[in-house]
Scaffold this active site. Structure first.
Site, PDB file in Angstrom:
ATOM      1  CG  HIS A 113      -2.021  -1.087   1.334  1.00 29.50           C
ATOM      2  ND1 HIS A 113      -1.462  -2.289   1.522  1.00 29.50           N
ATOM      3  CD2 HIS A 113      -3.235  -1.160   1.009  1.00 29.50           C
ATOM      4  CE1 HIS A 113      -2.635  -3.260   1.613  1.00 29.50           C
ATOM      5  NE2 HIS A 113      -3.564  -2.241   1.134  1.00 29.50           N
ATOM      6  CG  HIS A 119     -29.470  -7.793  27.963  1.00 29.93           C
ATOM      7  ND1 HIS A 119     -30.224  -7.328  26.922  1.00 29.93           N
ATOM      8  CD2 HIS A 119     -29.056  -6.698  28.497  1.00 29.93           C
ATOM      9  CE1 HIS A 119     -29.964  -5.881  26.890  1.00 29.93           C
ATOM     10  NE2 HIS A 119     -29.415  -5.498  27.888  1.00 29.93           N
ATOM     11  CG  HIS A 124      -5.865   1.994  -0.896  1.00 26.59           C
ATOM     12  ND1 HIS A 124      -5.696   2.735   0.384  1.00 26.59           N
ATOM     13  CD2 HIS A 124      -6.290   0.781  -0.785  1.00 26.59           C
ATOM     14  CE1 HIS A 124      -5.766   1.969   1.249  1.00 26.59           C
ATOM     15  NE2 HIS A 124      -6.215   0.668   0.846  1.00 26.59           N
ATOM     16  CD  GLU A 177     -20.854  -1.786  24.963  1.00 27.12           C
ATOM     17  OE1 GLU A 177     -21.940  -1.832  25.783  1.00 27.12           O
ATOM     18  OE2 GLU A 177     -20.714  -1.045  23.905  1.00 27.12           O
ATOM     19  CB  ILE A 196      -8.207   8.651  -2.427  1.00 26.10           C
ATOM     20  CG1 ILE A 196      -8.187   9.785  -3.386  1.00 26.10           C
ATOM     21  CG2 ILE A 196      -8.202   7.362  -3.099  1.00 26.10           C
ATOM     22  CD1 ILE A 196      -9.238   9.809  -4.402  1.00 26.10           C
ATOM     23  N   GLY A 222      -4.009  -2.572  11.576  1.00 27.40           N
ATOM     24  CA  GLY A 222      -4.591  -3.396  10.426  1.00 27.40           C
ATOM     25  C   GLY A 222      -5.867  -3.248  10.156  1.00 27.40           C
ATOM     26  CG  ASP A 250      -9.791   9.714   4.166  1.00 30.34           C
ATOM     27  OD1 ASP A 250     -10.245  10.875   4.902  1.00 30.34           O
ATOM     28  OD2 ASP A 250      -9.015   9.630   3.137  1.00 30.34           O
ATOM     29  CG  HIS A 255     -25.829  -9.378  33.525  1.00 29.98           C
ATOM     30  ND1 HIS A 255     -25.206  -8.895  34.532  1.00 29.98           N
ATOM     31  CD2 HIS A 255     -27.057  -8.737  33.687  1.00 29.98           C
ATOM     32  CE1 HIS A 255     -26.040  -8.069  35.272  1.00 29.98           C
ATOM     33  NE2 HIS A 255     -27.143  -7.974  34.790  1.00 29.98           N
TER      34      HIS A 255
END
Length: 662
Positions: free
Chosen positions: A28, A469, A259, A407, A187, A117, A155, A457
């Site tokens: 890249h 849950h 890219h 989380e 891009i 990554g 980005d 839980h």
């Protein structure tokens, strides 16, 4: 001899990247070519580091969050003189066994602070490092802990949801030593960012309380000035560096292919002509390399001064600082857990599983001040704060981070804390919400970071909250993750033992899984030995004749197994109960121990309020399972256990069916 130009310093990065990618046949190039001036400004003028001592505790941290652009980092590490990044390593980019892997892999001794990554993980790790720095600074002072955390950001990192979680909490906590360098090339792999976003990205940071500077990313002087401003601002900083992707490659710059489109020798030749780089592949002219090596040694004086301050500390303070930074546990920590076990047997109480963990965590407060707890808006039901103070924008000495309903960030923050060193991070939430932080848990396992993921839980035992849950499938999925210890204790005694296992385990993360409901004692005789350490053990042996049935269970279902054993023994069936709090540890035991716990032949029945997946390897030729076959339901816990057939009667009936060959 004339000093090399800043353009030549940046181009050294570009051509190491181009040459390595051409040789590898893939890579890249967009990031290293587009961020060359940004990286040059940071490393040659602002970064506090000494390449001869990659593990200096007070170094600035650098995270390449856009990890696909790994040649940017490898080029910087080679140019600045990291011993484990000679040119031979750069030449082997993406080869098996090379330090220069396709994406950076955690290796602080080589200058790679975290594995990156999966986009967004790196900036959240950087956030965790900044939290760890602030906490340690409050404890040990500016003389020992005073450094910045920088992250190169693409980005994609800011499009991921974890990016917004980080932006929000970092701004709220005013982490002024966190600086992001955004490669604003507009891009992505698909093409223009306009395909998928239209908001003002910089405004997202501003409204969250960040210091934002928008700058030409190819103007090294402007970037350097922005970095100086960032270091002086009390808020976290984001430098929006407008860049051209793959700058220097005429065929690809500014385009989608910049890219990661394949590079060819003709591309390298054209770039050399365009940028007047008259040197062979992998060759850096001596004046340029000397300037880079000087940058790598620029922090040697700071490091030496830091060492003198460390040496001047009183002996006890020096010993404590060394212990914490080295990750060694203090004397007496095991005795705390032994006392927990002893008092649990004495009292005979049966508190809720997560409250047992909370009490243990509280008992460790005084002896483990380096332990930091992050919790995702569940302070009351998980109760792991108690005597801890909150870590806030105004109080960095607090060891409890209110993460809000974030989380994913919480898990990646804990990874950053562990990678930074000097803290023991806990991340606390409900087990069903582990799916929100699973990418971070996977990265912890991949890096071998000693993060403690604590969950409450854990089953249908939570009752009326219903199937959303009730995590029936998650235990199996976590046990399937390489290098992850999953511990599900049956009572307060096992909980203390599992905490001991978790604290002493340094080569990877640990998942501690606790029930919400009451956990009556299954271990009623105190022993100093940690029976859970080997993963599984015979809790109650068969009486009378030789063992005919073995019942295996974890957590809250161990009591069900014990009740089933009583029934079977009363019917003349010699039955043993094996508590198995950690399958991974049991699998590591020698064959003789495993055979003693699970002797060949006979009937085996496992019971767990979760799906069967993963249990069959322990059940032998005549094995059965009592547990869940689908999702749960809303209702009282006892009603649900009866409804789904997870009862002592069902366990005993299954054992008899298998014993009689029905």
């Amino acid at each position: 001899m004339r000093e090399p130009s800043t353009a030549s310093l940046a181009n050294a990065i570009r051509f190491l990247a181009i040459d390595a990618i051409v040789r590898a046949g893939e890579g890249h190039q967009g990031v290293p070519l587009g961020m060359a001036e940004i990286a040059t400004a940071l490393y040659t003028r602002h970064l506090k580091f000494d390449a001869s001592d990659p593990l200096w505790p007070d170094r600035d941290r650098v995270v390449l969050s856009n990890g696909h652009g790994s040649m940017l980092l490898y080029a910087l590490l080679h140019l600045t003189g990291y011993a484990q990044m000679p040119i031979e390593q750069v030449r082997t980019f993406r080869d098996f066994g090379s330090h220069c892997e396709g994406h950076p892999e955690f290796d602080p001794s080589s200058g790679i602070e975290v594995t990156t990554g999966p986009l967004g993980q790196g900036i959240a790790n950087a956030f965790g490092m900044a939290v760890a720095e602030a906490y340690l600074n409050a404890r040990f002072g500016n003389g020992l802990v005073d450094h910045f955390t920088y992250a190169f950001v693409g980005d994609g990192c800011l499009q991921e949801g974890i990016g917004q979680e980080m932006i929000s909490l970092a701004g709220h906590l005013r982490l002024g030593k966190l600086v992001l360098l955004w490669d604003d090339n507009r891009i992505t792999d698909d093409g223009s960012t306009a395909l998928s976003i239209s908001e003002d990205v910089a405004a997202r940071f501003r409204v969250a309380g960040w210091h934002v500077v928008e700058v030409d990313g190819h103007d090294l002087e402007a970037v350097s000035q922005a970095l100086a401003a960032a270091r002086a601002d009390p808020r976290p900083s984001m430098l929006a560096c407008r860049t051209v992707i793959a700058r220097g490659l005429a065929r690809l710059q500014g385009q989608r292919g910049g890219h990661s489109a394949q590079l060819f020798p003709d591309d390298a030749k054209a770039a050399r002509e365009a940028l007047d780089w008259r040197h062979a592949p992998f060759e850096i002219p001596a004046p340029v390399l000397d300037a880079w090596r000087a940058a790598g040694a620029r922090g040697a004086g700071d490091r030496a001064a830091w060492g003198r301050r460390l040496d001047a500390l009183p002996a006890a303070q020096r010993a404590e600082f060394d212990r914490v930074l080295e990750g060694r546990l203090p004397e007496g920590w095991r005795e705390v857990l032994l006392d927990v076990k002893h008092k649990a047997v004495e009292s005979g109480d049966a508190p809720g599983g997560i409250l047992i963990s909370a009490a243990i965590n509280d008992r460790l407060t005084d002896i483990l001040p380096e332990r930091m707890v992050g919790c995702a808006d569940l302070e009351a039901p998980t109760s792991h704060k108690r005597r801890l103070q909150a870590f806030t924008a105004d109080d960095r000495a607090g060891a409890y981070v209110h993460c809000g309903v974030r989380e994913h960030l919480m898990g990646a923050m804990a990874n950053g804390m562990a990678a930074h060193g000097g803290v023991i991070p806990l991340a606390v939430t409900y087990l069903s919400f582990s799916d929100y932080e699973r990418p971070a848990m996977r990265m912890a396992a991949l890096m071998g970071l000693p993060v403690k993921f604590v969950f409450s839980h854990d089953s249908i035992g939570i009752g009326k909250n219903g199937p959303t849950h009730q995590p029936v499938e998650i235990l199996a999925s976590l046990r399937a993750m390489p290098n992850m210890l999953v511990l599900r204790p049956a009572d307060a005694v096992e909980a203390a033992e599992c905490w001991e296992i978790a604290l002493e385990h340094r080569s990877g993360p640990v998942t501690l899984v606790f029930a919400r409901q009451s956990l009556p004692l299954v271990r009623r005789v105190h022993t100093a030995d940690n029976l859970a350490r080997r993963g599984a053990y015979v809790l109650a042996d068969a009486q009378g004749k030789a063992r005919q049935v073995t019942l295996l269970a974890t957590g809250s279902e161990v009591n069900i197994a014990l009740a089933a054993r009583d029934s079977l023994q009363a019917d003349g069936v010699p039955t043993a109960v094996v508590s198995m709090p950690c399958c991974e540890r049991f699998d590591e035991q020698d064959a003789a121990y495993r055979a003693a716990v699970l002797p060949p032949g006979g009937v085996r029945v496992a019971v767990e309020a979760a799906v069967r997946f993963g249990w069959d390897r322990y059940l032998g030729e005549r094995g059965g399972f009592i547990g869940m076959r689908g999702f749960g339901a809303s209702g009282p816990a006892d009603v649900l256990y009866e409804h789904f057939g997870i009862t002592s009667g069902a366990v005993a009936a299954e054992a008899k069916r298998l014993l009689h060959g029905d």
